[in-house]
Design a protein around this motif. Structure first.
Motif, mmCIF file in Angstrom:
data_model
loop_
_atom_site.group_PDB
_atom_site.id
_atom_site.type_symbol
_atom_site.label_atom_id
_atom_site.label_comp_id
_atom_site.label_asym_id
_atom_site.label_seq_id
_atom_site.Cartn_x
_atom_site.Cartn_y
_atom_site.Cartn_z
ATOM 1 N N TYR A 48 0.833 -1.207 0.000
ATOM 2 C CA TYR A 48 0.000 0.000 0.000
ATOM 3 C C TYR A 48 0.868 1.256 0.000
ATOM 4 O O TYR A 48 0.634 2.188 -0.778
ATOM 5 N N PHE A 49 1.853 1.290 0.883
ATOM 6 C CA PHE A 49 2.714 2.471 0.942
ATOM 7 C C PHE A 49 3.420 2.697 -0.395
ATOM 8 O O PHE A 49 3.523 3.825 -0.875
ATOM 9 N N ALA A 50 3.918 1.623 -0.992
ATOM 10 C CA ALA A 50 4.616 1.744 -2.269
ATOM 11 C C ALA A 50 3.663 2.193 -3.369
ATOM 12 O O ALA A 50 3.978 3.082 -4.171
ATOM 13 N N VAL A 59 10.278 7.957 -2.424
ATOM 14 C CA VAL A 59 10.321 8.776 -1.211
ATOM 15 C C VAL A 59 10.480 7.897 0.027
ATOM 16 O O VAL A 59 10.229 6.694 0.008
ATOM 17 N N GLY A 60 10.886 8.532 1.106
ATOM 18 C CA GLY A 60 11.097 7.834 2.360
ATOM 19 C C GLY A 60 9.909 7.956 3.294
ATOM 20 O O GLY A 60 8.868 8.532 2.945
ATOM 21 N N PRO A 61 10.050 7.448 4.513
ATOM 22 C CA PRO A 61 8.927 7.411 5.450
ATOM 23 C C PRO A 61 8.434 8.785 5.878
ATOM 24 O O PRO A 61 7.249 8.958 6.171
ATOM 25 N N GLU A 78 8.943 0.803 8.794
ATOM 26 C CA GLU A 78 9.219 -0.626 8.681
ATOM 27 C C GLU A 78 9.322 -1.067 7.226
ATOM 28 O O GLU A 78 9.904 -2.112 6.931
ATOM 29 N N HIS A 79 8.770 -0.263 6.308
ATOM 30 C CA HIS A 79 8.677 -0.679 4.909
ATOM 31 C C HIS A 79 9.389 0.254 3.936
ATOM 32 O O HIS A 79 9.774 -0.164 2.842
ATOM 33 N N LEU A 80 9.516 1.508 4.306
ATOM 34 C CA LEU A 80 10.182 2.485 3.446
ATOM 35 C C LEU A 80 11.379 3.072 4.177
ATOM 36 O O LEU A 80 11.299 3.291 5.395
ATOM 37 N N PRO A 81 12.479 3.300 3.447
ATOM 38 C CA PRO A 81 12.646 3.182 1.997
ATOM 39 C C PRO A 81 13.061 1.793 1.513
ATOM 40 O O PRO A 81 13.409 1.639 0.339
#
Length: 290
Positions: A48-50, A59-61, A78-81
């Motif tokens: 979802y974030f991606a 982009v980063g968190p 936890e997921h980005l970057p």
């Protein structure tokens, strides 16, 4: 541009409410999960974030926390970057569009996807987006830089996405002005009867039960939340003020389209959304604590 007096009160909000599910249904589609997994992105929130941030680049968190607002920053981190070490924003955007195409054909059927009504809706929604502006609206602006797909159902989905992010960016401005932090905003929306269940918030946004309880207490101190978690009179008034302010900041695309166009787009969008609901496009557990 059509004058604002020609547009009935809340017409833009009603149109948005009919359009928004058409944009958001793909987040729950197995076609998207499979497409993102094929890029090496872990199943779950990373996808979802991606998917939603890809239009802004790798982009980063911090950027995602700022633009998505309601998610706990630690969950995003936890997921980005990390996700951008296994794939690229361009690959994610391509996978997203393929998933939208496949899921809409499965849920609506080719006859609806290729209907004159779908082409009409695409034309109306794209015309509405001509009234949008990118200033101080990062998610809208990033998606507006993407090309408009050729197929009418994908062009309609693209326009619905632009209108959704345009309104969402403006809504965040109203939350900040009301001095609501992300958890407080979620709690007041749930207490209004229109938001996700607390179960849904805990499952998707990364906040803990203790953080929800603390937000409820802060809202009680402000006189916005009553003992049984319902909004007080002041809380109800605040939520109404938020929606009116969001309407005001989001009126340009609907004024541009005009009252007759907004009415027709709302009618078409409501029909497509009803079909998606009937097809089970959205998980019920997000809206129920049962």
């Amino acid at each position: 541009m059509t004058s604002s007096s020609a547009l009935p009160e809340r017409a833009g909000r009603h149109c948005h409410n009919a359009l928004n599910p058409f944009h958001s249904a793909h987040y729950f589609a197995p076609e998207l999960a499979a497409g993102i997994a094929g890029l090496g992105v872990p199943e779950g929130r990373a996808g979802y974030f991606a998917t939603r941030s890809a239009a802004m680049g790798a982009v980063g968190p911090g950027t995602v926390a700022a633009t998505f607002f309601s998610f706990k920053p630690a969950l995003i981190a936890e997921h980005l970057p990390q996700v951008w070490t296994v794939t690229t924003p361009a690959a994610v955007l391509d996978a997203r569009l393929r998933a939208v195409d496949a899921s809409l054909r499965r849920q609506l059927g080719d006859a609806v996807v290729e209907s004159p009504e779908m082409a009409e809706a695409a034309g109306l929604a794209l015309r509405a987006t001509e009234g949008c502006a990118p200033h101080a609206r990062p998610l809208y602006a990033a998606h507006a830089d993407l090309p408009v797909p050729d197929a009418p159902h994908l062009a309609y989905w693209h326009a619905a996405s632009l209108l959704r992010e345009h309104r969402g960016d403006g809504h965040l401005m109203t939350l900040l002005d009301a001095e609501l932090d992300p958890v407080e905003a979620l709690v007041t929306h749930t207490a209004s009867g229109r938001g996700m269940s607390y179960r849904g918030i805990l499952a998707t946004r990364g906040w803990t039960p203790e953080e929800l309880t603390a937000a409820q207490e802060r809202l009680r101190v402000r006189g916005l939340l009553a003992a049984e978690h319902e909004l007080t009179e002041a809380g109800v008034a605040l939520r109404k003020d938020l929606e009116r302010a969001t309407d005001r900041l989001d009126r340009a695309p609907y004024e541009h389209l005009g009252a007759a166009g907004v009415a027709r787009l709302t009618e078409l969008a409501a029909g497509f959304t009803a079909r998606l609901m009937e097809a089970g496009a959205f998980p019920q557990q997000l809206f129920s604590d049962e």
